[in-house]
Design a protein around this motif. Structure first.
Motif, short mmCIF file in Angstrom:
data_model
loop_
_atom_site.label_atom_id
_atom_site.label_comp_id
_atom_site.label_asym_id
_atom_site.label_seq_id
_atom_site.Cartn_x
_atom_site.Cartn_y
_atom_site.Cartn_z
N THR A 122 0.82 -1.21 0.00
CA THR A 122 0.00 0.00 0.00
C THR A 122 0.85 1.26 0.00
N ASP A 123 1.92 1.28 0.78
CA ASP A 123 2.79 2.46 0.80
C ASP A 123 3.44 2.70 -0.56
N LEU B 75 -3.26 -3.11 -0.31
CA LEU B 75 -2.78 -3.84 -1.49
C LEU B 75 -1.73 -4.82 -1.00
N ILE B 76 -1.98 -6.11 -1.21
CA ILE B 76 -1.15 -7.17 -0.63
C ILE B 76 -0.56 -8.04 -1.74
N LEU C 28 2.14 1.83 -3.45
CA LEU C 28 1.06 2.35 -4.29
C LEU C 28 0.87 3.84 -4.05
N GLN C 29 0.81 4.25 -2.79
CA GLN C 29 0.65 5.66 -2.46
C GLN C 29 1.82 6.49 -2.99
N ARG C 30 3.04 5.96 -2.90
CA ARG C 30 4.22 6.67 -3.41
C ARG C 30 4.13 6.85 -4.93
N ALA C 31 3.68 5.80 -5.64
CA ALA C 31 3.55 5.89 -7.10
C ALA C 31 2.54 6.96 -7.48
N ILE C 32 1.45 7.05 -6.74
CA ILE C 32 0.43 8.07 -7.01
C ILE C 32 1.01 9.47 -6.74
N LYS C 33 1.67 9.62 -5.61
CA LYS C 33 2.25 10.92 -5.27
C LYS C 33 3.30 11.34 -6.30
N ASP C 34 4.20 10.40 -6.66
CA ASP C 34 5.25 10.72 -7.63
C ASP C 34 4.68 11.07 -9.00
N ALA C 35 3.54 10.48 -9.35
CA ALA C 35 2.91 10.77 -10.64
C ALA C 35 2.26 12.15 -10.66
N GLY C 36 1.92 12.65 -9.48
CA GLY C 36 1.26 13.96 -9.42
C GLY C 36 -0.20 13.94 -9.80
N VAL C 37 -0.81 12.78 -9.74
CA VAL C 37 -2.23 12.63 -10.08
C VAL C 37 -3.07 12.84 -8.83
N THR C 38 -4.11 13.68 -8.95
CA THR C 38 -5.02 13.87 -7.82
C THR C 38 -6.33 13.10 -8.00
#
Length: 149
Positions: free
Chosen positions: A22-23, A129-130, A25-35
């Motif tokens: 899960t962390d 996410l596991i 996944l969250q990092r990928a979203i943050k790095d992509a800059g998608v809100t």
């Protein structure tokens, strides 16, 4: 429209190990800059799975035990493991892992599409996410593709 793809490599400690991604996944979203958009998590390996469920010792132990009970590792014949008759997709260090392939096919969980809302994965209160390894541990690559604005 933004689209970004990243990967992480994980190495489980043992067969039937779980890893919380899960962390990552969250990092990928943050790095992509998608809100707002969509994040896809994909595992291109045939003997492991991505699951979305609660990260709780009891449920993880129950799932492992029942999956092993339904598709045992030992004492059962798997044609995939019979190297006298198998002729496809062989390599010199082939190992007996028919049980892991059958488990993976039952789960059919190589990817998940997860909504992104306000820059976060829109998972339920207890959902994580596991990653679940069903074979001998080795390097596994997980790909995250994040699309949105």
């Amino acid at each position: 429209m933004i689209s970004a793809t990243s990967t992480v490599t994980v190495v489980p400690d043992e067969r039937y190990a779980y890893l919380d991604l899960t962390d990552e996944l969250q990092r990928a979203i943050k790095d992509a800059g998608v809100t707002d958009g969509l994040a896809v998590a994909f595992c291109a390996h045939t003997t492991c799975a991505l699951l979305i469920n609660e990260w709780e010792d009891g449920v993880l132990a129950d799932f492992r035990a029942h999956l092993i009970g339904a598709v045992p590792h030992e004492g059962v014949y798997y044609r995939h493991d019979d190297f006298e008759i198998r002729t496809q997709n062989m390599h010199e260090d082939e190992r007996k892992n028919g049980h892991a392939h059958v488990k993976a096919m039952l789960l059919s969980a190589t990817s998940h599409a997860i909504p992104v809302v306000a820059g976060e994965p829109a998972l339920g209160a207890w959902q994580r996410l596991i990653f679940f390894e069903m074979d001998e541990p080795k390097d596994r690559v997980i790909t995250f593709t994040v699309i949105g604005g």
